[in-house]
Write an enzyme that holds these catalytic residues in place. Sequence first.
Site, PDB file in Angstrom:
ATOM      1  N   HIS A   1      39.435  33.249  38.218  1.00  0.00           N
ATOM      2  CA  HIS A   1      38.447  32.792  39.191  1.00  0.00           C
ATOM      3  C   HIS A   1      37.854  31.480  38.645  1.00  0.00           C
ATOM      4  CE1 HIS A   1      34.440  32.800  41.156  1.00  0.00           C
ATOM      5  NE2 HIS A   1      35.008  33.532  42.101  1.00  0.00           N
TER       6      HIS A   1
ATOM      7  N   ASP B   1      36.501  38.971  31.708  1.00  0.00           N
ATOM      8  CA  ASP B   1      35.783  38.854  32.979  1.00  0.00           C
ATOM      9  C   ASP B   1      36.046  40.143  33.763  1.00  0.00           C
ATOM     10  OD1 ASP B   1      35.143  38.503  35.632  1.00  0.00           O
ATOM     11  OD2 ASP B   1      36.034  36.515  35.828  1.00  0.00           O
TER      12      ASP B   1
ATOM     13  N   LYS C   1      29.103  43.539  43.181  1.00  0.00           N
ATOM     14  CA  LYS C   1      30.469  43.974  43.486  1.00  0.00           C
ATOM     15  C   LYS C   1      30.662  45.463  43.201  1.00  0.00           C
ATOM     16  CE  LYS C   1      32.541  39.480  42.352  1.00  0.00           C
ATOM     17  NZ  LYS C   1      32.858  38.887  43.650  1.00  0.00           N
TER      18      LYS C   1
ATOM     19  N   CYS D   1      38.508  31.113  45.423  1.00  0.00           N
ATOM     20  CA  CYS D   1      37.985  30.519  44.182  1.00  0.00           C
ATOM     21  C   CYS D   1      39.003  30.612  43.053  1.00  0.00           C
ATOM     22  CB  CYS D   1      36.665  31.163  43.755  1.00  0.00           C
ATOM     23  SG  CYS D   1      35.385  31.046  44.985  1.00  0.00           S
TER      24      CYS D   1
ATOM     25  N   GLN E   1      36.039  42.240  38.620  1.00  0.00           N
ATOM     26  CA  GLN E   1      36.857  43.063  39.528  1.00  0.00           C
ATOM     27  C   GLN E   1      37.339  44.361  38.882  1.00  0.00           C
ATOM     28  OE1 GLN E   1      36.960  42.394  42.622  1.00  0.00           O
ATOM     29  NE2 GLN E   1      36.493  40.212  42.743  1.00  0.00           N
TER      30      GLN E   1
HETATM   31  N1  7TS Z   1      35.291  36.552  38.237  1.00  0.00           N
HETATM   32  C1  7TS Z   1      36.057  37.176  39.145  1.00  0.00           C
HETATM   33  C2  7TS Z   1      37.353  37.771  38.721  1.00  0.00           C
HETATM   34  C3  7TS Z   1      35.602  37.270  40.459  1.00  0.00           C
HETATM   35  O1  7TS Z   1      36.359  37.896  41.351  1.00  0.00           O
HETATM   36  C4  7TS Z   1      34.363  36.695  40.820  1.00  0.00           C
HETATM   37  C5  7TS Z   1      33.879  36.690  42.237  1.00  0.00           C
HETATM   38  C6  7TS Z   1      33.601  36.093  39.814  1.00  0.00           C
HETATM   39  C7  7TS Z   1      34.104  36.024  38.540  1.00  0.00           C
HETATM   40  C8  7TS Z   1      32.256  35.530  40.086  1.00  0.00           C
HETATM   41  O2  7TS Z   1      31.353  36.545  40.369  1.00  0.00           O
HETATM   42  P1  7TS Z   1      29.861  36.227  40.823  1.00  0.00           P
HETATM   43  O3  7TS Z   1      29.290  37.565  41.167  1.00  0.00           O
HETATM   44  O4  7TS Z   1      29.179  35.577  39.675  1.00  0.00           O
HETATM   45  O5  7TS Z   1      29.975  35.320  42.003  1.00  0.00           O
HETATM   46  N2  7TS Z   1      34.874  36.813  43.196  1.00  0.00           N
HETATM   47  C9  7TS Z   1      34.744  36.617  44.522  1.00  0.00           C
HETATM   48  C10 7TS Z   1      35.805  36.839  45.410  1.00  0.00           C
HETATM   49  O6  7TS Z   1      36.912  37.170  45.067  1.00  0.00           O
HETATM   50  N3  7TS Z   1      35.371  36.568  46.650  1.00  0.00           N
HETATM   51  O7  7TS Z   1      34.093  36.203  46.602  1.00  0.00           O
HETATM   52  C11 7TS Z   1      33.673  36.234  45.274  1.00  0.00           C
END
Ligand code: 7TS
Length: 405
Positions: free
Chosen positions: A122, A199, A225, A364, A202
């Site tokens: 990401h 990370d 999430k 992203c 997910q």
């Molecule tokens: N890393 C991964 C693997 C992610 O899927 C996401 C967000 C992030 C980092 C960032 O997370 P945040 O909560 O700090 O924004 N992924 C997604 C997605 O797949 N669609 O919208 C956000």
Amino acid sequence: MYDINKVRVDFPILSREVYGKPLVYLDNAATTQKPLMVLDAMRDEYLNVNANVHRGVHYLSQQATDLHEAAREKVRAFINARKTEEIVFTRGTTEAINLVASSFCESQMQAGDEVLVTEMEHHSNIVSWQLQAMKRGIVVKHISITDDGFLDLSTLNSQLSTKTKLVSVAHVSNVLGTINPVEEIVKIAHAHGIPVLVDGAQSAPHFKVDVQTMDCDFFAFSGHKMYGPTGIGVLYGKEEWLEKLPPYQGGGEMIDKVTWEKTTFERLPFKFEAGTPDYVATHGLAKAIEYIESLGFDAIQQHEQELTRYCMEQLMTIEGMHIYGSGAESRDAVVSFNVGDIHHLDMGTLLDRLGIAVRTGHHCAQPLMDRLGISGTVRASFALYNTKAEIDTLVAGIRRVAQMF
Ligand code: 7TS
């Protein structure tokens, strides 16, 4: 197994309609819906407890502090960290990675040193390091992926050199759903004396994470999430690493003593928590963890894997279907696809009109899109409350859209 109909009652949003159609919410990798238990607990805290934490002698402040620190303990147990000192609250995965990027590069890296990420990251696990590359001249390298969406670890040993100071990898890809072999990566990196950041944005929502078994040095994830509120996330760091890193931001809460001449910092984890934390969100996150625990990860994982397998099977019956990544057995709750030459945005927009929420675009992960030679995909991602009937609706919707082209 849990009773899915009972579970869905806990998430009132799932019974709303959009465009006069029942909502089919399949955008869970972006964010999940929140159970009443989380919302009620947060409302109750604002109504009955609200006061700033860690600074008041008064009753409410102490009660809010107790809830906030109980949440830290809940998170510690959730990922099996050794100590609550190792649990830093952040705004989310993105801020957690930026914290490590900033503090680690400042204290542990010099111009020319390397951080190794992967081709399926990401942007938050790419751009955070690129900002440091611009500031400090560090170099960002990546592990390639194979055509079927796995990391190509055959070259990992040769990619690690004395210049490599950190490896930072997604536990689960938000596009391909690939579950990466992080334990193996950690073993290889550690054999070279290199720490690893995982990370977990997910992975934490879908299966039991044990940071001690994984032996990673840092682990980042987001509350929103995993059925918790937005604006709260976690950085786990091994105590010995967090002790070595300088603070990320300055302000209240994170200091021990401030004078014009010299300022000393609070002990862990407060050194990294400048300013008023979102203490209502931490309480909400603790309730989300309780919710997950009430169903159990074994049942959640079994349910979501069944959905993933069923979705892939059904999608493959559609002419022109191309699913990206590996088979259902090695992926987690995410299916990205395109149908013939129908643009992903057209597909997503028309599915939306049928009440089906999916994400479209590059997710992203633009370097991954470049590797796949596409501009984007349609992505269906599942949570503990999704049903096979919703997948049937998705598949029927895709067929209907495909006929229009
Ligand atoms: N890393 C991964 C693997 C992610 O899927 C996401 C967000 C992030 C980092 C960032 O997370 P945040 O909560 O700090 O924004 N992924 C997604 C997605 O797949 N669609 O919208 C956000």
